[in-house]
Structure formats: structure tokens, C-alpha cells
Write a protein that holds these residues in place. Structure first.
Motif, PDB file in Angstrom:
ATOM      1  N   ALA A 183       0.841  -1.197   0.000  1.00  0.00           N
ATOM      2  CA  ALA A 183       0.000   0.000   0.000  1.00  0.00           C
ATOM      3  C   ALA A 183       0.875   1.246   0.000  1.00  0.00           C
ATOM      4  N   MET A 184       0.490   2.223  -0.814  1.00  0.00           N
ATOM      5  CA  MET A 184       1.173   3.509  -0.860  1.00  0.00           C
ATOM      6  C   MET A 184       0.179   4.594  -0.468  1.00  0.00           C
ATOM      7  N   VAL A 185       0.581   5.459   0.429  1.00  0.00           N
ATOM      8  CA  VAL A 185      -0.272   6.574   0.852  1.00  0.00           C
ATOM      9  C   VAL A 185       0.451   7.874   0.514  1.00  0.00           C
ATOM     10  N   ALA A 186      -0.176   8.713  -0.310  1.00  0.00           N
ATOM     11  CA  ALA A 186       0.386  10.013  -0.692  1.00  0.00           C
ATOM     12  C   ALA A 186       1.765   9.874  -1.333  1.00  0.00           C
ATOM     13  N   THR A 187       1.921   8.893  -2.201  1.00  0.00           N
ATOM     14  CA  THR A 187       3.180   8.696  -2.920  1.00  0.00           C
ATOM     15  C   THR A 187       3.030   9.240  -4.333  1.00  0.00           C
ATOM     16  N   MET A 188       3.985  10.068  -4.737  1.00  0.00           N
ATOM     17  CA  MET A 188       3.850  10.754  -6.011  1.00  0.00           C
ATOM     18  C   MET A 188       5.216  11.107  -6.582  1.00  0.00           C
ATOM     19  N   SER A 189       5.245  11.572  -7.815  1.00  0.00           N
ATOM     20  CA  SER A 189       6.436  12.215  -8.366  1.00  0.00           C
ATOM     21  C   SER A 189       6.491  13.621  -7.796  1.00  0.00           C
ATOM     22  N   GLY A 190       7.680  14.024  -7.349  1.00  0.00           N
ATOM     23  CA  GLY A 190       7.784  15.294  -6.645  1.00  0.00           C
ATOM     24  C   GLY A 190       8.148  16.492  -7.498  1.00  0.00           C
ATOM     25  N   TYR A 191       8.141  16.346  -8.819  1.00  0.00           N
ATOM     26  CA  TYR A 191       8.474  17.493  -9.678  1.00  0.00           C
ATOM     27  C   TYR A 191       7.565  18.672  -9.343  1.00  0.00           C
ATOM     28  N   PHE A 192       8.173  19.837  -9.158  1.00  0.00           N
ATOM     29  CA  PHE A 192       7.428  21.011  -8.711  1.00  0.00           C
ATOM     30  C   PHE A 192       6.240  21.346  -9.613  1.00  0.00           C
ATOM     31  N   GLY A 193       6.380  21.093 -10.914  1.00  0.00           N
ATOM     32  CA  GLY A 193       5.315  21.418 -11.838  1.00  0.00           C
ATOM     33  C   GLY A 193       4.069  20.568 -11.676  1.00  0.00           C
ATOM     34  N   LEU A 194       4.157  19.485 -10.905  1.00  0.00           N
ATOM     35  CA  LEU A 194       3.008  18.605 -10.690  1.00  0.00           C
ATOM     36  C   LEU A 194       2.308  18.879  -9.371  1.00  0.00           C
ATOM     37  N   LEU A 195       2.850  19.800  -8.575  1.00  0.00           N
ATOM     38  CA  LEU A 195       2.317  20.074  -7.250  1.00  0.00           C
ATOM     39  C   LEU A 195       1.369  21.271  -7.277  1.00  0.00           C
ATOM     40  N   ASP A 196       0.523  21.366  -6.261  1.00  0.00           N
ATOM     41  CA  ASP A 196      -0.356  22.520  -6.093  1.00  0.00           C
ATOM     42  C   ASP A 196       0.181  23.497  -5.053  1.00  0.00           C
ATOM     43  N   ASP A 197       1.343  23.219  -4.513  1.00  0.00           N
ATOM     44  CA  ASP A 197       1.966  24.089  -3.517  1.00  0.00           C
ATOM     45  C   ASP A 197       2.889  25.067  -4.252  1.00  0.00           C
ATOM     46  N   ARG A 198       2.458  26.276  -4.457  1.00  0.00           N
ATOM     47  CA  ARG A 198       3.232  27.240  -5.234  1.00  0.00           C
ATOM     48  C   ARG A 198       4.489  27.704  -4.514  1.00  0.00           C
ATOM     49  N   TRP A 199       4.528  27.467  -3.190  1.00  0.00           N
ATOM     50  CA  TRP A 199       5.694  27.879  -2.416  1.00  0.00           C
ATOM     51  C   TRP A 199       6.737  26.776  -2.305  1.00  0.00           C
ATOM     52  N   ALA A 200       6.465  25.602  -2.843  1.00  0.00           N
ATOM     53  CA  ALA A 200       7.406  24.489  -2.707  1.00  0.00           C
ATOM     54  C   ALA A 200       8.746  24.809  -3.360  1.00  0.00           C
ATOM     55  N   TRP A 201       8.709  25.334  -4.578  1.00  0.00           N
ATOM     56  CA  TRP A 201       9.970  25.612  -5.298  1.00  0.00           C
ATOM     57  C   TRP A 201      10.813  26.660  -4.577  1.00  0.00           C
ATOM     58  N   PRO A 202      10.270  27.850  -4.278  1.00  0.00           N
ATOM     59  CA  PRO A 202      11.121  28.823  -3.583  1.00  0.00           C
ATOM     60  C   PRO A 202      11.553  28.369  -2.196  1.00  0.00           C
ATOM     61  N   ARG A 203      10.673  27.657  -1.483  1.00  0.00           N
ATOM     62  CA  ARG A 203      11.036  27.217  -0.140  1.00  0.00           C
ATOM     63  C   ARG A 203      12.188  26.223  -0.177  1.00  0.00           C
ATOM     64  N   MET A 204      12.148  25.275  -1.124  1.00  0.00           N
ATOM     65  CA  MET A 204      13.184  24.246  -1.170  1.00  0.00           C
ATOM     66  C   MET A 204      14.439  24.707  -1.892  1.00  0.00           C
ATOM     67  N   ILE A 205      14.290  25.410  -3.024  1.00  0.00           N
ATOM     68  CA  ILE A 205      15.446  25.748  -3.856  1.00  0.00           C
ATOM     69  C   ILE A 205      16.075  27.077  -3.464  1.00  0.00           C
ATOM     70  N   LEU A 206      15.277  28.135  -3.399  1.00  0.00           N
ATOM     71  CA  LEU A 206      15.834  29.463  -3.121  1.00  0.00           C
ATOM     72  C   LEU A 206      16.254  29.634  -1.668  1.00  0.00           C
ATOM     73  N   PHE A 207      15.564  28.954  -0.765  1.00  0.00           N
ATOM     74  CA  PHE A 207      15.876  29.091   0.652  1.00  0.00           C
ATOM     75  C   PHE A 207      16.498  27.831   1.228  1.00  0.00           C
ATOM     76  N   GLY A 208      15.871  26.684   0.966  1.00  0.00           N
ATOM     77  CA  GLY A 208      16.315  25.446   1.589  1.00  0.00           C
ATOM     78  C   GLY A 208      17.712  25.000   1.205  1.00  0.00           C
ATOM     79  N   VAL A 209      18.027  25.005  -0.076  1.00  0.00           N
ATOM     80  CA  VAL A 209      19.350  24.543  -0.508  1.00  0.00           C
ATOM     81  C   VAL A 209      20.453  25.414   0.081  1.00  0.00           C
ATOM     82  N   PRO A 210      20.363  26.756   0.013  1.00  0.00           N
ATOM     83  CA  PRO A 210      21.414  27.561   0.658  1.00  0.00           C
ATOM     84  C   PRO A 210      21.533  27.295   2.159  1.00  0.00           C
ATOM     85  N   VAL A 211      20.398  27.175   2.840  1.00  0.00           N
ATOM     86  CA  VAL A 211      20.437  26.889   4.281  1.00  0.00           C
ATOM     87  C   VAL A 211      21.147  25.570   4.543  1.00  0.00           C
TER      88      VAL A 211
END
Length: 308
Positions: free
Chosen positions: A148-176
Motif C-alpha cells: 500500500a502507498m499513501v500520498a506517494t507521487m512524483s515530486g516534480y514542482f510542476g506537478l504540485l499545487d503548492d506554489r511555495w514548494a519551489w522557492p522554499r526548497m530551492i531558493l531558501f532550503g538549498v542555501p540553508v
């Protein structure tokens, strides 16, 4: 295999009539020590391996593991991936910890530890988010009767509905992450996790084909060999595991028999579920029983709307 003695809380739960549970320590193929919790029952149902989402401690799944054992599972095992939770880096460990190590090394080691509890006994699996990714990557899919898989998906940003995912992870998260060995809890993605794993994860999320585009990951070809029956549960209020993201991931399992179902908050007494909410105790009476039945006996899933 080294086994720890039950701690006081475990003894108290046993005295209260809850299924016995105890810490269980084992090592991955490269010698990394891993921590887990084994829940044992008196039933003759399958062994159940529970693999968590990224940066989610095994404790989130303890209630569900107990529900499985109470319903007849022979045993259930929760565990923490390397350098998280109960699986801290050993003193002197200098090798880089890769995100893929959780699937290629930790998942198989946990499966071996669980299988040793009752050799030859049927095994089923449950993975939330990354725990679903691990099935195909590990090369161990053939050892499960169903998964059983629960909430398993491809994580490409373009497939998500979270518009803040890309800036949070790439612009802020990676430098941190470059300033910390482990991404700190205050960053807001869950429990501390190796910064190297976070950067691997962020890199996959930038790829349109997610991990399947990573040419440094030959194990991605293993998904084509997965034939175990899969039950994929999606949550309609999940901004990450959207229908298009789930479809994209499942399409890389061409020979698996897949049933995809979508569950809404209305089926959970109107309470929001989201990406990580399914295993919270408030859903024990509403969402858990049908999944428990599917894992224990293969009983057809009736919860949610079937897709396809």
C-alpha cells in the motif's frame, strides 16, 4: 542481530493490554546502525513493514502498527532511515549520506529484520510518500504479497499545487542546507534530516521526470520489474500528491496491478487530512480500518473513490 530490552513505556503499554512492542536494532549492508520498533501479536496474519515519509519519525506510525497487530498481523515494524530519529550517525561516520541510501540500503535491511521474526511468513508493506518510492528502488518488491502507498507521487514542482514548494526548497532550503550537516527542524519540513539528502531530494524535484530522470541512479530501472499488487491512496486535500503527480509516479510501474483510490476529508468526519495526516490517531476509527483489512487479508478496499 542486536536487540534492546523493552523500556518502561513499553512495559506499561503491555500491562494495559496493548500489543507488545520493543526496540529492535539492526545494521544495513554498509554497516550503518538502524533503529526500529517491533510490534508483535498472536495472530497468524502477515508481517507488515511500515516505511515512513521523508523527515517523518517512525513514532507517527506506532498507532497504526498497533492496530495492525490487534487485527491479526503476526508483527509490524516501524523504523527510522539513516541519520534520522532513532538511527543517528555513528561516531566517526564520514561517508556522505545519500537520499537513495534510505531505499537501497535501509529499506532492505528493515525488511530482513522483520522477516527474521517469522522466517517464511508472508510479508506485506506500507509506505507513505518516500516509503512508496522505496519499493521500486530497493529491488525487493518481489518479497511482498501486496503493498500500500499513501500520498506517494512524483515530486516534480510542476506537478504540485503548492506554489511555495519551489522557492522554499530551492531558493531558501538549498542555501540553508549548506551551513548545516542536518537540515534543522525550524526549517519546517519535518524532523532534522541529512542536508545531503535534502539536496538530493530538491534536485529530483527540479526534474520533470523526477527521480526517473536521474542518470546517476541506475536503480530507477527496477520499477519496470515491480509486479506486486499495489493499493495507491491519494488525499483530495493534499497539495503535494496531486492526481497528476500520483499518476506520473504510478505510470512507471507498467507491470504492477494497481488500484488507485482518492479519499476526501468528508470521509474523515470533515477533518483535513493533507499530505501527512492519514496516520494521525484522530483517523483511527474512520480511515484506518479499511486499509488494515486490505493489508491483513487483502479485503477489497471500499474507502474513497476508485480512479480508472
Amino acid at each position: 542481530m542486536a536487540r534492546k530490552q523493552p523500556h518502561t513505556a513499553s512495559r506499561n503499554r503491555a500491562e494495559a493490554g496493548d500489543p507488545p512492542q520493543r526496540p529492535l536494532a539492526f545494521t544495513a549492508s554498509d554497516g550503518f546502525p538502524l533503529g526500529s520498533t517491533l510490534f508483535e501479536g498472536k495472530g497468524d496474519g502477515p508481517l507488515v513493514l511500515i516505511s515512513s515519509a521523508t523527515a517523518v519519525p517512525q513514532g507517527l506510525y506506532a498507532g497504526f502498527a498497533r492496530a495492525l497487530v490487534e487485527a491479526g498481523a503476526r508483527a509490524a515494524l516501524t523504523y527510522d532511515y539513516r541519520a534520522t530519529g532513532a538511527s543517528p550517525r555513528p561516531a566517526g561516520w564520514r561517508r556522505r549520506i545519500d537520499y537513495k541510501d534510505w531505499a537501497l540500503k535501509d529499506f532492505p535491511a528493515a525488511l530482513d529484520a522483520l522477516a527474521a521474526v517469522a522466517p517464511g511468513h508472508p510479508v506485506v508493506g506500507l509506505g507513505q510518500s518516500f516509503g512508496g518510492h522505496a519499493l521500486g528502488l530497493s529491488g525487493c518488491a518481489g518479497r511482498f504479497s501486496r503493498y500500500a502507498m499513501v500520498a506517494t507521487m512524483s515530486g516534480y514542482f510542476g506537478l504540485l499545487d503548492d506554489r511555495w514548494a519551489w522557492p522554499r526548497m530551492i531558493l531558501f532550503g538549498v542555501p540553508v542546507s549548506l551551513f548545516y550537516r542536518d537540515l534543522p527542524r525550524w526549517f519546517g519540513l519535518g524532523e532534522p534530516m541529512p542536508s545531503s539528502c535534502f539536496r538530493d531530494w530538491a534536485r529530483w524535484c527540479r526534474m520533470k521526470d523526477f527521480l526517473f530522470e536521474d542518470e546517476s541512479l541506475p536503480e530507477r530501472e527496477r520499477y519496470g520489474a515491480v509486479r506486486v499488487p499495489i493499493l495507491a491512496l491519494g488525499l483530495t486535500d493534499d497539495r503535494w500528491a496531486t492526481p497528476r503527480a500520483v499518476d506520473h509516479f504510478l505510470a512507471h510501474h507498467p507491470d504492477a496491478k494497481i488500484e488507485q483510490r482518492w479519499i476526501s476529508p468528508e470521509e474523515a468526519s470533515g477533518q483535513p487530512i493533507g499530505h501527512l495526516g492519514f496516520f494521525r490517531s484522530r483517523f483511527a476509527a474512520t480511515l484506518w480500518p479499511p486499509l488494515v483489512d486490505w493489508l491483513i487479508s487483502g479485503k477489497p478496499m471500499t474507502l474513497g473513490v476508485k480512479k480508472g
